[in-house]
Design a protein around this motif. Sequence first.
Motif, short mmCIF file in Angstrom:
data_model
loop_
_atom_site.label_atom_id
_atom_site.label_comp_id
_atom_site.label_asym_id
_atom_site.label_seq_id
_atom_site.Cartn_x
_atom_site.Cartn_y
_atom_site.Cartn_z
N TRP A 37 -0.46 -5.47 -1.85
CA TRP A 37 0.57 -6.33 -2.45
C TRP A 37 1.35 -5.62 -3.54
O TRP A 37 2.56 -5.81 -3.68
CB TRP A 37 -0.09 -7.59 -3.02
CG TRP A 37 -0.80 -8.43 -2.00
CD1 TRP A 37 -0.57 -8.44 -0.64
CD2 TRP A 37 -1.88 -9.35 -2.24
NE1 TRP A 37 -1.43 -9.30 -0.02
CE2 TRP A 37 -2.25 -9.89 -0.97
CE3 TRP A 37 -2.56 -9.78 -3.37
CZ2 TRP A 37 -3.26 -10.83 -0.83
CZ3 TRP A 37 -3.57 -10.71 -3.23
CH2 TRP A 37 -3.92 -11.23 -1.98
N SER A 38 0.65 -4.79 -4.33
CA SER A 38 1.31 -4.15 -5.47
C SER A 38 2.38 -3.16 -5.06
O SER A 38 3.31 -2.88 -5.82
CB SER A 38 0.26 -3.44 -6.35
OG SER A 38 -0.39 -2.41 -5.62
N LYS A 40 3.83 -3.51 -1.90
CA LYS A 40 4.58 -4.23 -0.86
C LYS A 40 4.37 -3.63 0.52
O LYS A 40 5.31 -3.40 1.28
CB LYS A 40 6.07 -4.26 -1.22
CG LYS A 40 6.36 -4.96 -2.54
CD LYS A 40 7.85 -4.94 -2.87
CE LYS A 40 8.11 -5.62 -4.21
NZ LYS A 40 9.55 -5.61 -4.57
N VAL A 41 3.10 -3.37 0.84
CA VAL A 41 2.75 -2.92 2.19
C VAL A 41 1.55 -3.73 2.67
O VAL A 41 0.87 -4.38 1.88
CB VAL A 41 2.41 -1.41 2.24
CG1 VAL A 41 3.60 -0.58 1.82
CG2 VAL A 41 1.18 -1.09 1.40
N ASN A 42 1.30 -3.67 3.97
CA ASN A 42 0.14 -4.32 4.56
C ASN A 42 -1.04 -3.36 4.49
O ASN A 42 -1.03 -2.30 5.11
CB ASN A 42 0.44 -4.71 6.02
CG ASN A 42 -0.67 -5.51 6.64
OD1 ASN A 42 -1.83 -5.15 6.58
ND2 ASN A 42 -0.30 -6.63 7.26
N ASP A 118 3.00 5.77 -6.41
CA ASP A 118 2.90 4.88 -5.25
C ASP A 118 3.59 5.47 -4.03
O ASP A 118 3.06 5.42 -2.91
CB ASP A 118 3.50 3.51 -5.59
CG ASP A 118 2.66 2.74 -6.59
OD1 ASP A 118 1.44 2.97 -6.65
OD2 ASP A 118 3.23 1.91 -7.33
#
Length: 299
Positions: A37-38, A40-42, A118
Amino acid sequence: MTLFQEFGITSQLAGILAIDLGIAVILLALMRYMQGWSVKVNSNEELAVRDNFAFGISTAGAVAALGIVLTGAITGAAAHSYVQEAIGMSAYGICGLVLIKLGRFLHDKIALNQFDKDALVLKGNISVAIVDAAAAIATALVIRAVLLWAEDLTLNTFIAIFSAFAVSQLMLVLLTRGLEIAYSRRNQGASLQQALVEGNTALALRHAGTMIAMGLSFNAASHFMDYAPTAYISNLLGWLLFSIIMLLVLTLLTKVVKWLVLAKIDLSEEVERQLNIGLASVEMAISIAVALILTGLMA
């Protein structure tokens, strides 16, 4: 006589242990999903479809860090009721989770401020992921030390936790800057952070060992201080003073041990220029071993 009674476990204690375990499992699962989530990926796709090893290492560091914090949060038989235990475990666990995430954010923005962590982890940079995981574990070791040092579940306890957390982040920045300066001097002005970006896994392992060792040294520092709930400034200054002392002692002893254990080996050449992962792993082990010995001696 039941099996629990045979080992001195009452029904209340068994219930408390079940509550602790249940909350711990929920928080560990939450940390795993928060990794995705942090950024923005699965997380399922990164771990099992793209087989992103770097994302896996970074997630492993976060989950291990939260597990370390939770070992300091468990109160066990000290709680007077199931509700009190659930509140205490949840409060400490969530606080630890938030501080771990905050610590990683500060480490990215201040300590390792020359690249986008990230983005590199999502691209599969294992070196950056190793350092990221180690920073989370080092922060968790500090939080755990404070949880064991402080008492009760009050506002003063959380102030003490945040004070030590702030000191730990300062020490991580100072440690990183010191390592950067030393690396630059040995490599004609080259950048340690750029070496991590370029994938020097050996250097990352050495750096990780140093950070985890620093986190362990905080546990040793806690043995010199008595917990005073309302002595906010003295608690903060005490953590700062003893953490600096322990870091200096740790640095000196680690150099001596490396000089003895790895005699006649040019560590700079092997790790920084030849990317010798095996030798870097030994360096990492030495740093952690020295910190553990110091912690044991101080206890």
